[in-house]
Design an enzyme around this catalytic site. Structure first.
Site, PDB file in Angstrom:
ATOM      1  N   ASP A  80       9.296   9.225  -1.095  1.00  0.00           N
ATOM      2  CA  ASP A  80       8.843   8.830   0.236  1.00  0.00           C
ATOM      3  C   ASP A  80      10.040   8.671   1.149  1.00  0.00           C
ATOM      4  OD1 ASP A  80       7.201   8.084   2.316  1.00  0.00           O
ATOM      5  OD2 ASP A  80       6.675   6.125   1.503  1.00  0.00           O
ATOM      6  N   LYS A  81       9.748   8.536   2.432  1.00  0.00           N
ATOM      7  CA  LYS A  81      10.746   8.284   3.468  1.00  0.00           C
ATOM      8  C   LYS A  81      10.220   7.206   4.390  1.00  0.00           C
ATOM      9  CE  LYS A  81      11.593   9.175   8.061  1.00  0.00           C
ATOM     10  NZ  LYS A  81      10.649   8.932   9.186  1.00  0.00           N
ATOM     11  N   HIS A  82      11.119   6.404   4.937  1.00  0.00           N
ATOM     12  CA  HIS A  82      10.702   5.368   5.881  1.00  0.00           C
ATOM     13  C   HIS A  82      11.730   5.253   6.993  1.00  0.00           C
ATOM     14  CE1 HIS A  82       8.392   1.814   7.086  1.00  0.00           C
ATOM     15  NE2 HIS A  82       9.539   1.358   7.506  1.00  0.00           N
ATOM     16  N   SER A  83      11.240   5.028   8.209  1.00  0.00           N
ATOM     17  CA  SER A  83      12.112   4.839   9.368  1.00  0.00           C
ATOM     18  C   SER A  83      12.063   3.390   9.819  1.00  0.00           C
ATOM     19  CB  SER A  83      11.655   5.743  10.518  1.00  0.00           C
ATOM     20  OG  SER A  83      12.337   5.406  11.722  1.00  0.00           O
ATOM     21  N   THR A 120       3.461   5.040  13.082  1.00  0.00           N
ATOM     22  CA  THR A 120       2.826   6.232  12.526  1.00  0.00           C
ATOM     23  C   THR A 120       1.317   6.070  12.439  1.00  0.00           C
ATOM     24  OG1 THR A 120       4.826   6.792  11.276  1.00  0.00           O
ATOM     25  CG2 THR A 120       2.765   7.758  10.514  1.00  0.00           C
ATOM     26  N   ARG A 168       5.563 -10.857  13.281  1.00  0.00           N
ATOM     27  CA  ARG A 168       6.913 -10.490  13.741  1.00  0.00           C
ATOM     28  C   ARG A 168       6.864  -9.677  15.023  1.00  0.00           C
ATOM     29  NH1 ARG A 168       8.921  -6.888   9.486  1.00  0.00           N
ATOM     30  NH2 ARG A 168      10.767  -6.666  10.782  1.00  0.00           N
ATOM     31  N   SER A 183      10.195  -6.201   4.299  1.00  0.00           N
ATOM     32  CA  SER A 183       8.974  -5.559   4.769  1.00  0.00           C
ATOM     33  C   SER A 183       8.899  -4.110   4.308  1.00  0.00           C
ATOM     34  CB  SER A 183       8.901  -5.621   6.299  1.00  0.00           C
ATOM     35  OG  SER A 183       7.740  -4.966   6.774  1.00  0.00           O
ATOM     36  N   LYS A 187       6.519  -2.726   0.474  1.00  0.00           N
ATOM     37  CA  LYS A 187       5.496  -1.678   0.471  1.00  0.00           C
ATOM     38  C   LYS A 187       5.903  -0.523  -0.425  1.00  0.00           C
ATOM     39  CE  LYS A 187       5.365  -1.277   5.041  1.00  0.00           C
ATOM     40  NZ  LYS A 187       5.985  -2.450   5.660  1.00  0.00           N
ATOM     41  N   LYS A 188       7.175  -0.170  -0.391  1.00  0.00           N
ATOM     42  CA  LYS A 188       7.635   0.977  -1.174  1.00  0.00           C
ATOM     43  C   LYS A 188       7.633   0.665  -2.669  1.00  0.00           C
ATOM     44  CE  LYS A 188       8.136   3.200   2.589  1.00  0.00           C
ATOM     45  NZ  LYS A 188       7.059   4.138   2.974  1.00  0.00           N
TER      46      LYS A 188
END
Length: 435
Positions: A80-83, A120, A168, A183, A187-188
């Site tokens: 996966d990828k997260h920004s 997203t 937040r 955070s 999730k990951k």
């Protein structure tokens, strides 16, 4: 556990032990804390910070606050990828299907907009029928059969983070390194990943405007994730202007569909999408080198395989099967579209990207309160990149608004977010570093 005592200790700068953090998170997940207590805790962390041990404890407690996903029957690497959040950043929407078309399984747990940044999930909700919170069985089925699924947190996946995330957003505590780290990674970790690549934004449109702070955040994320057994790296990318030429929800979704269908390319967006695709493929062992990986990713896009993966994902999650071919049939358009004229001739030399994001919120495309409803139609498109030569009166963007008054306000505001100079600017590279 008395919540106010934990809040007080953190307010006073004390280090909380794992048991205190675990009990606070358990109460958070169970709904036993008020929004005031959650906000006070977040603000105390924002001011006093957390040690690495506290951050690890918070991350693990939030990951364990609900179910953990298992992918034993999928014979692809789970990645996966997260920004960390930006303006005009719709990379995930293209990257997930590209990576899946190259042989990865991508269970992407995404979020809504935070502060001035887009989310997203908010973009995906512009697709009629798309289910952002499917049940666990459907989520698993889509990942297995389509190759990727982009969804939101379900009630059983890191539920403590879901509540903290919303508070937040409206308490000015988004840009806290421990809270961002916990955070993202909770999730990951709950998603059962083997490999993770992180996009840590830096610039005036990012939560980390300072390069040094962005590197600290990237290091925190990489160290905590690798320590938890997930192979992780981070790219630091520039957010001193919108990444794509669109900022909003339906307008960014339309940009994504045009990208996947080969109807357009955006230089900065193109660079970032393929850099992350290469990093994911190499980290997962699917490709031996970044060059080989980028070649695989570009082939997946040009051949139409990535578009097929995206179309199947959308269809399996309740959206229209022909979305890519007929985006205008399904994506609502704002009733008013107004060009934003350049105030003078010269070079677009600087942008207040955060201001652009705030202007999207002012149009109704983001939230001021957790319960606010979003107008998915509004935003900006055709944003010209920095380094473009313009003449006075030439459009530098197109506003999409609900009415004429809102369009006029947004056009006036957007013009102030760009600086036009006589000299051509020196532009910073879109990818600033790797950790």
């Amino acid at each position: 556990m008395i919540p106010q005592e934990i809040i007080r200790r953190k307010r006073d700068g004390d280090e909380l032990d794992a048991a205190e953090i675990s009990s606070f998170v358990a109460a958070l997940a169970a709904g036993r804390l008020s929004e005031g207590q959650i906000g006070a805790f977040a603000m105390a962390v924002w001011f006093k910070g957390m040690s690495r041990a506290e951050t690890v404890a918070l991350t693990l407690a939030m990951a364990d606050s609900g179910d953990r996903l298992r992918w034993a029957d999928i014979d692809r690497p789970i990645a996966d990828k997260h920004s960390t959040g930006g303006v005009g950043d719709n990379v995930s929407l293209m990257l997930a299907p590209i990576a899946a078309a190259c042989g990865l399984a991508v269970p992407m747990i995404s979020g809504r907009g935070l502060g001035h940044t887009g989310g997203t999930l908010d973009k995906l909700e512009s697709i009629p029928g798309y289910m952002i919170t499917p049940d666990a069985d459907l989520f698993h089925k889509v990942v297995k059969e389509a190759g990727c699924a982009i969804i939101g947190q379900t009630g059983t996946l890191a539920p403590a983070d879901g509540r903290l995330y919303a508070v937040r957003d409206v308490t000015a505590t988004v840009d806290s390194i421990p809270l961002i780290t916990a955070s993202i990674l909770s999730k990951k970790l709950a998603a059962g990943l083997e490999t993770l690549v992180l996009d840590v934004k830096v610039g005036n449109g990012a939560f980390m405007a300072d390069r040094g702070q962005a590197e600290i955040l990237a290091q925190s994320l990489v160290e905590v994730a690798n320590g938890a057994g997930v192979k992780t790296s981070a790219l630091i990318t520039d957010m001193n202007q919108p990444l794509a030429d669109s900022a909003g929800n339906a307008v960014e979704m339309r940009n994504c569909l045009d990208f996947l269908a080969g109807r357009k390319r955006d230089t900065r967006l193109d660079i970032v999408v393929f850099a992350f695709a290469a990093e994911m493929l190499v980290k997962s062992g699917v490709a031996a080198s970044p060059d080989e990986a980028e070649g695989m990713a570009r082939q997946a896009l040009s051949s139409g395989k990535a578009a097929e993966v995206f179309a199947r994902m959308v269809s399996m999650l309740g959206g229209p099967a022909d979305l890519i071919e007929n985006p205008n049939r399904y994506l609502a358009r704002a009733p008013v579209e107004k060009p934003v004229p350049a105030a003078r001739s010269g070079w677009l030399s600087a942008c207040d990207a955060r201001g652009v994001g705030v202007s999207v919120i002012d149009l109704g495309g983001g939230r001021r309160h957790p319960a606010d409803r979003i107008d998915h139609r509004v935003g900006f498109s055709e944003l010209l990149p920095l380094g473009t030569r313009v003449t006075a009166g030439e459009p530098i963007a197109l506003v999409h608004a609900a009415d004429e008054a809102a369009a006029e306000r947004a056009a006036t505001a957007l013009a102030t977010h760009y600086r036009i100079t006589d000299d051509r600017p020196e532009l910073t590279p879109v990818i600033a570093g790797l950790i």
